[in-house]
Scaffold this motif. Structure first.
Motif, short mmCIF file in Angstrom:
data_model
loop_
_atom_site.label_atom_id
_atom_site.label_comp_id
_atom_site.label_asym_id
_atom_site.label_seq_id
_atom_site.Cartn_x
_atom_site.Cartn_y
_atom_site.Cartn_z
N UNK A 113 0.82 -1.21 0.00
CA UNK A 113 0.00 0.00 0.00
C UNK A 113 0.86 1.26 0.00
N UNK A 114 2.18 1.08 0.02
CA UNK A 114 3.13 2.19 0.06
C UNK A 114 4.24 1.89 -0.93
N UNK A 115 4.67 2.90 -1.69
CA UNK A 115 5.83 2.75 -2.59
C UNK A 115 7.10 3.10 -1.81
N UNK A 116 8.20 2.48 -2.17
CA UNK A 116 9.49 2.77 -1.55
C UNK A 116 10.50 3.10 -2.64
N UNK A 117 11.14 4.27 -2.51
CA UNK A 117 12.15 4.69 -3.47
C UNK A 117 13.35 5.26 -2.71
N UNK A 118 14.48 5.33 -3.43
CA UNK A 118 15.66 5.97 -2.84
C UNK A 118 16.26 6.91 -3.86
N UNK A 119 16.87 7.99 -3.35
CA UNK A 119 17.49 8.97 -4.23
C UNK A 119 18.88 9.31 -3.69
#
Length: 103
Positions: free
Chosen positions: A50-56
């Motif tokens: 239900x949640x997206x996870x990204x890294x920058x």
């Protein structure tokens, strides 16, 4: 689901325009505390659809880093509706990260 990489060029589409909450990990490859929390975020991403996870990567993407006044890493922020709603700074334990990010 794995934590995906985003950049200055696709941040708006991937994070700000997302139709569900997005957890963004602001990190750098030389940051040891960032390396400690990365597996925790990977685990969250496996458990939550239900949640997206990204890294920058803050070194490679200075525009986004400056736009959100990121001065310490790791900083993990929860974005909803294009805005930061919750944030955690530092290599926090899993339970504390979960609490501060509403996971």
């Amino acid at each position: 689901m794995a934590v995906k990489d985003v950049t200055d060029s696709d941040f708006k589409e991937a994070v700000l325009n997302a139709d569900k909450p997005v957890i963004v990990d602001f990190w750098a490859p030389w940051c040891q505390p960032c390396k400690r929390i990365a597996p925790v975020l990977e685990q969250f991403s496996e458990d939550r659809d239900d949640v997206e996870f990204v890294k920058i990567n803050v070194d490679d993407n200075p525009t986004t880093t400056l736009n959100y006044s990121i001065t310490s890493i790791p900083t993990v922020a929860r974005f909803e509706g294009g805005e930061i709603t919750q944030q955690a700074v530092g290599a926090l334990p899993k339970a504390q990260l979960s609490q501060q990010l509403g996971l």
